[in-house]
Structure formats: C-alpha cells, structure tokens
Design an enzyme around this catalytic site. Structure first.
Site, PDB file in Angstrom:
ATOM      1  N   ASP A 178       0.848  -1.192   0.000  1.00  0.00           N
ATOM      2  CA  ASP A 178       0.000   0.000   0.000  1.00  0.00           C
ATOM      3  C   ASP A 178       0.882   1.240   0.000  1.00  0.00           C
ATOM      4  O   ASP A 178       1.865   1.322   0.741  1.00  0.00           O
ATOM      5  CB  ASP A 178      -0.907  -0.017   1.235  1.00  0.00           C
ATOM      6  CG  ASP A 178      -2.026   0.994   1.151  1.00  0.00           C
ATOM      7  OD1 ASP A 178      -1.723   2.214   1.147  1.00  0.00           O
ATOM      8  OD2 ASP A 178      -3.193   0.587   1.098  1.00  0.00           O
ATOM      9  N   ASN A 206     -13.547  -2.663   1.350  1.00  0.00           N
ATOM     10  CA  ASN A 206     -14.598  -1.653   1.338  1.00  0.00           C
ATOM     11  C   ASN A 206     -15.420  -1.861   0.072  1.00  0.00           C
ATOM     12  O   ASN A 206     -14.869  -1.854  -1.026  1.00  0.00           O
ATOM     13  CB  ASN A 206     -13.990  -0.248   1.360  1.00  0.00           C
ATOM     14  CG  ASN A 206     -13.115  -0.026   2.582  1.00  0.00           C
ATOM     15  OD1 ASN A 206     -13.411  -0.503   3.659  1.00  0.00           O
ATOM     16  ND2 ASN A 206     -12.022   0.688   2.398  1.00  0.00           N
ATOM     17  N   GLY A 210     -16.741   3.450   2.331  1.00  0.00           N
ATOM     18  CA  GLY A 210     -15.399   4.016   2.313  1.00  0.00           C
ATOM     19  C   GLY A 210     -14.573   3.675   1.095  1.00  0.00           C
ATOM     20  O   GLY A 210     -13.403   4.065   1.014  1.00  0.00           O
ATOM     21  N   THR A 226     -12.886   4.146  -2.227  1.00  0.00           N
ATOM     22  CA  THR A 226     -12.544   5.326  -3.024  1.00  0.00           C
ATOM     23  C   THR A 226     -12.039   4.970  -4.410  1.00  0.00           C
ATOM     24  O   THR A 226     -12.139   5.776  -5.327  1.00  0.00           O
ATOM     25  CB  THR A 226     -11.494   6.199  -2.311  1.00  0.00           C
ATOM     26  OG1 THR A 226     -10.346   5.409  -2.017  1.00  0.00           O
ATOM     27  CG2 THR A 226     -12.069   6.782  -1.023  1.00  0.00           C
ATOM     28  N   HIS A 284     -12.356  -0.419  -7.872  1.00  0.00           N
ATOM     29  CA  HIS A 284     -11.699  -1.575  -8.472  1.00  0.00           C
ATOM     30  C   HIS A 284     -11.351  -2.469  -7.286  1.00  0.00           C
ATOM     31  O   HIS A 284     -10.707  -2.013  -6.337  1.00  0.00           O
ATOM     32  CB  HIS A 284     -10.443  -1.114  -9.216  1.00  0.00           C
ATOM     33  CG  HIS A 284      -9.690  -2.205  -9.919  1.00  0.00           C
ATOM     34  ND1 HIS A 284      -8.972  -1.938 -11.057  1.00  0.00           N
ATOM     35  CD2 HIS A 284      -9.524  -3.518  -9.667  1.00  0.00           C
ATOM     36  CE1 HIS A 284      -8.385  -3.067 -11.464  1.00  0.00           C
ATOM     37  NE2 HIS A 284      -8.706  -4.036 -10.621  1.00  0.00           N
ATOM     38  N   HIS A 289     -10.096  -4.421  -4.325  1.00  0.00           N
ATOM     39  CA  HIS A 289      -8.830  -4.603  -3.616  1.00  0.00           C
ATOM     40  C   HIS A 289      -9.122  -4.976  -2.172  1.00  0.00           C
ATOM     41  O   HIS A 289     -10.108  -4.554  -1.588  1.00  0.00           O
ATOM     42  CB  HIS A 289      -7.933  -3.368  -3.708  1.00  0.00           C
ATOM     43  CG  HIS A 289      -8.536  -2.105  -3.212  1.00  0.00           C
ATOM     44  ND1 HIS A 289      -9.555  -1.439  -3.874  1.00  0.00           N
ATOM     45  CD2 HIS A 289      -8.268  -1.373  -2.110  1.00  0.00           C
ATOM     46  CE1 HIS A 289      -9.882  -0.350  -3.204  1.00  0.00           C
ATOM     47  NE2 HIS A 289      -9.117  -0.289  -2.118  1.00  0.00           N
ATOM     48  N   HIS A 322      -7.356  -5.273   1.625  1.00  0.00           N
ATOM     49  CA  HIS A 322      -6.257  -4.841   2.475  1.00  0.00           C
ATOM     50  C   HIS A 322      -5.852  -5.974   3.410  1.00  0.00           C
ATOM     51  O   HIS A 322      -6.714  -6.588   4.044  1.00  0.00           O
ATOM     52  CB  HIS A 322      -6.680  -3.654   3.348  1.00  0.00           C
ATOM     53  CG  HIS A 322      -6.997  -2.427   2.580  1.00  0.00           C
ATOM     54  ND1 HIS A 322      -6.098  -1.410   2.428  1.00  0.00           N
ATOM     55  CD2 HIS A 322      -8.125  -2.045   1.926  1.00  0.00           C
ATOM     56  CE1 HIS A 322      -6.657  -0.441   1.713  1.00  0.00           C
ATOM     57  NE2 HIS A 322      -7.887  -0.811   1.398  1.00  0.00           N
TER      58      HIS A 322
END
Length: 121
Positions: A24, A80, A86, A88, A91, A93, A95
């Site tokens: 990240d 998310n 949340g 943004t 696409h 992903h 975490h």
C-alpha cells in the site's frame, strides 16, 4: 481506466491467476499489502466464484509474505464495498494490514470502529 490498471508488473509483490499484490502506498502499518483483481471488478461482490476461491489463497500468500519481513502480532483483513463503506477506488482490492502489539492503546473491537461508537461493546 482504474489507477490500479496502471501498475506495472515489476511493482508486484506477487501475483496469481486473478490477482496481484502491492505494498500500500499509504500504509496503515509496516507491511500493509493490497491484493488487487487483475480484471476490473468493482468490489468483492463482483468477483466470480473462481476469483473468490483464489482470493483466499492470495490472502494466505500475502500473510506469508508479510511474515517473512515483519513480525506482526495479528492482522486485519478488509474490503470496502461501495462509496458509503469508504471505497474510493472502484476496483476490487483487499487490504491485509499487519497489526503489532502496542500499535493502538485498546484494539478491542477492531474493524467495528469503522462506524463511530460501535467499536466498544
């Protein structure tokens, strides 16, 4: 075009058939990885069954990768799904956030803290 589609393969930490991982660029903690779908999918619920099955394997690879360089005491795994949650970058992903003893005074409730006042129970 998604910002994730502009990432060069040379920057991948690892890849699978359907996903690639990067560190990240704004990490929450040392070793914070993103697992990103190679094909443009909005969120987890847009993934097909093959992708969902492989995601579990990719998360395990990500954990093992982080463990080689860091010694976390725990993990948060998060996705998310939708703007109100949340998200943004629209696409998919995931975490993988390594957690370290003492990185927060009281980690009880973990992800529940994403909605104010709901973390403590």
């Amino acid at each position: 075009m998604s910002v994730f589609q502009q990432i060069e393969p040379k920057d991948y930490v690892f890849e699978t058939e359907y996903f690639f991982a990067i560190y990240d660029r704004f990490p929450v903690s040392p070793g914070h990885l993103l697992i990103i779908s190679k094909y443009l999918k909005q969120d987890y619920f847009s993934l097909n069954n093959n992708e969902k099955n492989e995601l579990t394997k990719a998360i395990d690879i990500g954990k093992n990768t982080i463990n080689k360089l860091h010694s976390p005491s725990g993990y948060n795994i998060g996705m998310n799904c939708g703007e109100v949650a949340g998200q943004t970058v629209m696409h998919f992903h995931c975490h993988i956030i390594p957690r370290y003893k003492g990185d927060m005074q009281n980690p009880r409730g973990g992800i529940r803290h994403c909605v104010e006042g709901k973390g403590y129970y």
